[in-house]
Scaffold this active site. Structure first.
Site, PDB file in Angstrom:
ATOM      1  N   SER A  91       0.771  -1.439  -0.090  1.00 47.83           N
ATOM      2  CA  SER A  91       0.000  -0.039  -0.027  1.00 47.83           C
ATOM      3  C   SER A  91       1.400   1.234   0.155  1.00 47.83           C
ATOM      4  CB  SER A  91      -1.390  -0.161   0.959  1.00 47.83           C
ATOM      5  OG  SER A  91      -0.156   0.909   2.513  1.00 47.83           O
ATOM      6  N   LYS A 129      -4.880   8.462  -8.574  1.00 42.41           N
ATOM      7  CA  LYS A 129      -5.613   7.690  -6.897  1.00 42.41           C
ATOM      8  C   LYS A 129      -7.470   7.056  -7.258  1.00 42.41           C
ATOM      9  CE  LYS A 129      -4.525   5.894  -2.655  1.00 42.41           C
ATOM     10  NZ  LYS A 129      -5.979   5.339  -2.878  1.00 42.41           N
TER      11      LYS A 129
END
Length: 699
Positions: A91, A129
């Site tokens: 992540s 994103k």
């Protein structure tokens, strides 16, 4: 001799807070990643993680390898075949403002120097994103073979059959490549609404947001459910690739995106190669304003070092790449701690509870207070001093507390005693009024002439919303009241230099400046004067409507008139007041009561004796916004907010603070907040900053 590092003592309350945060975050991680049923927003979750990270940074002895700050995703869900990833999945670390982004870029430079990258002049690839579900796909000789979720980064869930049901993901590449590729599966906002409408009709629980709709759609044991939902994907990372003879693996992130597109995989086209940090910041600012217009949810910008050899050299931490970071858009929600609850006294004597917060950044600004509206709201939330809360800021107004996180409540926290707090503010006792419309009960100071109530009335009279008397602050008003120099608004216009110089701390220049401001305020537009009086239920917009009515009915031929002349308004009936456009029943009753009260008639006479003159509201030659409601959001280079309001009103328009079905236009400046997204969802007319001047000129 090396000096030993001083051991940092960890306070017991910090230890308790860290353990409580870990438990709370793990609970929300499970709900989000495993159950696809989040309890709080992503932004509130990020805020909890950020607080835990900061405490672990400040007290290193509290760090643990099983802390949520060291984890990626969550364990695979029961019922799915598990897939061990050939390449570890990560992540991104987050940054939330320009300062944090610059600090990240500086850390890159320091590490590059440390490991000997002497020619390190970074370029960055900026990508949106996408807020979806991360997937890892494997192709052999160009044919789709397997798909898995990220899971905990090492082991994911086999979703091959489900991905095979997603029409927008190619099952055969345009080249016979062996490929392991990473992407994000998402669902459009429109499809999200369609699915939830379908579930509502069927009596099924609704999905919380598009991201969890996409995740829930992919993680179905029955692939036909997945096939019935319009899932889409964007791909952005290559873990492994073997291309046909003569073709080499891409050496940069920009080349990676071009190759993925050439292979026939969907790639988000809104990416940019940035050669400086300034270009990254410009990209971020552009999409901060524009991202809500996309069909999919976007929650930030991912910034990656462009050269892949440098990416590998800089490496990874336990959970994230060092060479990339996610710069999140300004949060509309955040978590913080309530440090106190106080009652704020308003211009009409109404008591409004306000939560004093541990300062926190939300929607690009640091806030330390949140509105609680009334006693009922405190009871509904079961809010206590010391509670950890989720706050939400919709646009430009003071934030609201939307949820208490009771599992983080400190021991011994007691319910707020509203009555005891109210009696301290209102020594003469309190009265209550049910305002209706679902707004609950409002409490007032019973004694309308009590010191605190009079002070707030006078403060409002002199404020920017009132007559804007520069230098006449709440503190100065209190000094004048304590010296028995003012008792009502008319007294302000009788002040002398001698009066002011008798006050502690007042010098000649300050006294002259204040008296000059008072003299300027003595020539007042009628609408500003009516606002300044602080009549209950009469705000700026209603005062403008009343001023227009009174000017036309009684003062159309006047250049100016005396406040004493306003006693004629006492002749108006309740029906007369109610017929004014924009004046509701409660406002009509308040106006009728105010203009017929003997003490207020005497107040108008004293304004006259002090030399105050009022100017009627002239009929407008340009009424291009007549009957239109305009909302303003963001900041503007060419105008202050008050200038915009004044101009809109001069064109006959009404200014509102909230976006709704009755809104006609939204003026959008920089950092617009949540109002822009709501306006788009309602299909309202949006006026960007560069078109505001033409809009206000009627073009």
């Amino acid at each position: 001799m090396t000096k030993a590092k001083k051991k940092i003592t960890v306070p017991s309350e910090v230890r308790r807070r860290v353990e409580a945060l870990r438990s709370e975050i793990d609970r929300h991680r499970h709900a989000y990643h495993v159950l696809d049923s989040p309890v709080i927003s992503d932004q509130a979750y990020d805020a909890l993680v950020a607080e835990l990270s900061e405490l672990e940074r400040r007290y290193p002895s509290l760090r643990r390898p099983d802390s949520p700050t060291e984890k990626v995703g969550a364990a695979p869900r029961e019922g799915f075949v598990k897939v061990r990833h050939k390449y570890r999945q990560w992540s991104f670390d987050n940054v939330f403002d320009e300062e944090e982004f610059r600090a990240w870029a500086e850390r890159l430079r320091r590490r590059a120097a440390k490991i000997g990258l002497s020619d390190f002049v970074p370029e960055y690839v900026c990508e949106l994103k996408i807020d979806g579900l991360k997937v890892i796909l494997r192709y052999e000789r160009g044919r789709f073979k397997q798909a898995a979720t990220r899971g905990d980064g090492r082991v994911g869930e086999d979703i091959t059959a489900n991905i095979a049901a997603v029409e927008t993901i190619p099952k055969t590449l345009k080249k016979p490549a062996d490929l392991i590729v990473v992407g994000e599966v998402w669902i459009s906002k429109r499809e999200f609404e369609r699915i939830n409408a379908q579930r509502r009709r069927a009596g099924e629980p609704l999905f919380a947001n598009p991201r969890n709709t996409a995740a829930g759609s992919l993680r179905q044991l029955d692939p036909t459910v997945t096939a019935g939902r319009k899932l889409e994907a964007f791909f952005y990372e290559i873990n492994e690739v073997v291309l046909p003879a003569g073709e080499s693996r891409p050496q940069t992130q920009a080349a990676t995106l071009r190759l993925l597109s050439a292979l026939g995989l969907p790639v988000n086209t809104h990416w940019k190669l940035a050669r400086t940090e300034e270009e990254v910041e410009n990209f971020y600012r552009f999409w901060t304003d524009k991202h809500t217009g996309e069909a999919y949810q976007v929650d930030g910008v991912v910034i990656k070092l462009n050269r892949i050899d440098w990416q590998k050299a800089l490496g990874w931490t336990a959970k994230a790449p060092r060479f990339a970071v996610a710069w999140k858009f300004p949060a509309e929600q955040a978590t913080t701690v309530v440090e106190d609850i106080v009652l704020q006294l308003g211009r009409t004597g109404a008591l409004t509870p306000v939560a004093h917060l541990r300062p926190v950044k939300i929607a690009g600004t640091v806030v330390s207070r949140a509105s609680l509206h009334n006693k009922d709201e405190i009871a509904r939330l079961d809010l206590r001093v010391g509670d950890t809360v989720i706050i939400e800021k919709a646009g430009d107004i003071i934030p609201d507390i939307v949820k208490v996180l009771p599992d983080l409540r400190p021991p011994g926290a007691k319910p707020f005693d509203f009555r005891r707090a109210a009696e301290k503010v209102c020594p003469g006792g309190i009265a209550r009024e049910d305002v209706g419309g679902g707004k609950g009960v409002i409490y007032y100071c019973r004694d309308k002439n009590g010191y605190e109530v009079v002070r707030e009335k006078l403060t409002y009279f002199a404020s920017k919303k009132g007559l804007d008397i520069a230098g006449l602050s709440r503190c100065t008003i209190a000094k004048l009241m304590d010296a028995s120099l003012i008792d009502d608004p008319a007294d302000i216009f009788f002040l002398t230099e001698e009066n002011l110089l008798s006050l502690e701390g007042f010098k000649e220049k300050a006294a002259r400046n204040l008296l000059e401001a008072v003299r300027a305020a003595a020539a007042a537009p009628l609408e500003k004067f009516l606002t300044a009086l602080g009549i209950r239920h009469i705000g700026e917009e209603t005062a403008l409507a009343v001023a227009a009515y009174l000017s036309e009915k009684f003062f159309s031929g006047f250049e100016s008139f005396s406040p004493r002349d306003l006693v004629v308004a006492g002749e108006l009936s309740l029906d007369d007041w109610s017929r004014i456009e924009g004046v509701g029943d409660k406002a009509a009753r308040a106006l009728r009561e105010w203009f017929t009260a003997a003490e207020n008639i005497r107040l108008l006479e004293r304004f006259d004796e002090a030399g105050v003159r009022l100017f009627p509201l002239r009929s407008r030659s340009d009424t291009s916004l007549r009957g239109k409601t305009v909302v303003i959001t963001g900041t503007f280079d060419a105008y202050t907010r008050e200038e915009l309001k004044e101009k809109i009103r001069s064109l006959g328009g009404k200014v509102s603070s909230t976006v709704g079905a009755k809104t006609d236009f939204l003026l959008v400046g920089r950092k617009p907040g949540g109002k822009l997204a709501k306006a788009r969802s309602l299909g309202l007319k949006i006026i960007p900053e560069e078109e505001v001047e033409d809009f206000l000129s009627g073009e």
